[in-house]
Design a protein around this motif. Sequence first.
Motif, short mmCIF file in Angstrom:
data_model
loop_
_atom_site.label_atom_id
_atom_site.label_comp_id
_atom_site.label_asym_id
_atom_site.label_seq_id
_atom_site.Cartn_x
_atom_site.Cartn_y
_atom_site.Cartn_z
N GLU A 27 0.85 -1.20 0.00
CA GLU A 27 0.00 0.00 0.00
C GLU A 27 0.88 1.25 0.00
O GLU A 27 1.85 1.34 0.74
CB GLU A 27 -0.88 0.00 1.25
N GLY A 28 0.53 2.19 -0.84
CA GLY A 28 1.30 3.41 -0.96
C GLY A 28 2.44 3.29 -1.95
O GLY A 28 3.20 4.24 -2.13
N SER A 29 2.57 2.14 -2.61
CA SER A 29 3.64 1.97 -3.59
C SER A 29 3.31 2.75 -4.86
O SER A 29 2.20 3.25 -5.03
CB SER A 29 3.82 0.49 -3.92
N LEU A 30 4.27 2.83 -5.72
CA LEU A 30 4.06 3.56 -6.97
C LEU A 30 2.96 2.92 -7.80
O LEU A 30 2.13 3.60 -8.39
CB LEU A 30 5.36 3.61 -7.78
N ARG A 31 2.91 1.58 -7.82
CA ARG A 31 1.87 0.88 -8.56
C ARG A 31 0.49 1.15 -7.95
O ARG A 31 -0.48 1.37 -8.66
CB ARG A 31 2.15 -0.62 -8.56
N HIS A 32 0.42 1.15 -6.64
CA HIS A 32 -0.84 1.41 -5.94
C HIS A 32 -1.33 2.84 -6.21
O HIS A 32 -2.52 3.07 -6.45
CB HIS A 32 -0.66 1.16 -4.44
N VAL A 33 -0.42 3.79 -6.19
CA VAL A 33 -0.77 5.18 -6.45
C VAL A 33 -1.27 5.34 -7.89
O VAL A 33 -2.26 6.04 -8.14
CB VAL A 33 0.43 6.11 -6.17
N ALA A 34 -0.62 4.68 -8.84
CA ALA A 34 -1.06 4.75 -10.24
C ALA A 34 -2.45 4.14 -10.39
O ALA A 34 -3.30 4.68 -11.12
CB ALA A 34 -0.07 4.02 -11.14
N SER A 35 -2.71 3.04 -9.70
CA SER A 35 -4.03 2.42 -9.73
C SER A 35 -5.09 3.35 -9.15
O SER A 35 -6.20 3.48 -9.69
CB SER A 35 -4.00 1.11 -8.95
N LEU A 36 -4.77 4.01 -8.06
CA LEU A 36 -5.71 4.96 -7.45
C LEU A 36 -5.97 6.15 -8.37
O LEU A 36 -7.11 6.63 -8.45
CB LEU A 36 -5.19 5.43 -6.10
N LYS A 37 -4.95 6.63 -9.05
CA LYS A 37 -5.14 7.74 -9.99
C LYS A 37 -6.07 7.34 -11.13
O LYS A 37 -6.92 8.12 -11.54
CB LYS A 37 -3.80 8.21 -10.55
N GLN A 38 -5.92 6.10 -11.62
CA GLN A 38 -6.80 5.60 -12.67
C GLN A 38 -8.23 5.51 -12.17
O GLN A 38 -9.18 5.87 -12.88
CB GLN A 38 -6.31 4.23 -13.17
N THR A 39 -8.41 5.04 -10.94
CA THR A 39 -9.75 4.94 -10.35
C THR A 39 -10.38 6.32 -10.21
O THR A 39 -11.57 6.50 -10.50
CB THR A 39 -9.68 4.24 -8.98
N LYS A 43 -13.84 7.61 -11.97
CA LYS A 43 -14.94 8.16 -11.17
C LYS A 43 -15.29 9.59 -11.59
O LYS A 43 -16.45 9.98 -11.61
CB LYS A 43 -14.60 8.13 -9.68
N GLN A 44 -14.29 10.37 -11.96
CA GLN A 44 -14.56 11.74 -12.41
C GLN A 44 -15.34 11.74 -13.71
O GLN A 44 -16.25 12.56 -13.88
CB GLN A 44 -13.25 12.52 -12.57
N SER A 45 -15.01 10.83 -14.63
CA SER A 45 -15.77 10.79 -15.88
C SER A 45 -17.20 10.30 -15.63
O SER A 45 -18.14 10.81 -16.23
CB SER A 45 -15.07 9.91 -16.91
N GLU A 46 -17.37 9.34 -14.72
CA GLU A 46 -18.72 8.89 -14.36
C GLU A 46 -19.51 10.03 -13.73
O GLU A 46 -20.70 10.21 -14.02
CB GLU A 46 -18.65 7.71 -13.39
N ASN A 47 -18.85 10.78 -12.86
CA ASN A 47 -19.52 11.92 -12.21
C ASN A 47 -19.93 12.97 -13.23
O ASN A 47 -21.00 13.59 -13.09
CB ASN A 47 -18.62 12.54 -11.15
N GLN A 48 -19.12 13.19 -14.25
CA GLN A 48 -19.47 14.17 -15.28
C GLN A 48 -20.72 13.73 -16.03
O GLN A 48 -21.61 14.55 -16.31
CB GLN A 48 -18.29 14.36 -16.25
N LEU A 49 -20.81 12.43 -16.35
CA LEU A 49 -22.00 11.92 -17.04
C LEU A 49 -23.23 12.06 -16.14
O LEU A 49 -24.31 12.45 -16.61
CB LEU A 49 -21.80 10.46 -17.42
N LEU A 50 -23.09 11.74 -14.87
CA LEU A 50 -24.21 11.86 -13.94
C LEU A 50 -24.61 13.33 -13.75
O LEU A 50 -25.80 13.65 -13.63
CB LEU A 50 -23.86 11.23 -12.60
#
Length: 103
Positions: A27-39, A43-50
């Motif tokens: 947790e907190g690794s570079l891979r984890h941070v990249a995954s969170l950024k993708q999530t 979510k931001q694109s879903e929120n824009q549609l909503l």
Amino acid sequence: MSPRRQVVLAILVLALLGLQVRLWTGEGSLRHVASLKQTVATKQSENQLLFERNRLMAADVDDLKSGLDAVEEIARRDLGMVRAGETFFLMIEETGEDDAAAR
């Protein structure tokens, strides 16, 4: 090199290796941070549609509150409303399959 320095150096190397392992895995690794950024981006694109859907629904609600035109349009489309004095014509299109079966 004295044994005391070797022990301190070994401890420092182990600490550095431990920090590197933590940086690249877990947790907190570079891979984890990249995954969170993708999530977050998803979510931001879903929120824009909503948000856009909610804006359209709010406009529909305003139309329904402000006049009868929107209510009449919905009643005609969904409920088949016909005013007094109007004539309703239902046009049925024949499909190509029905024409072939009739022959």
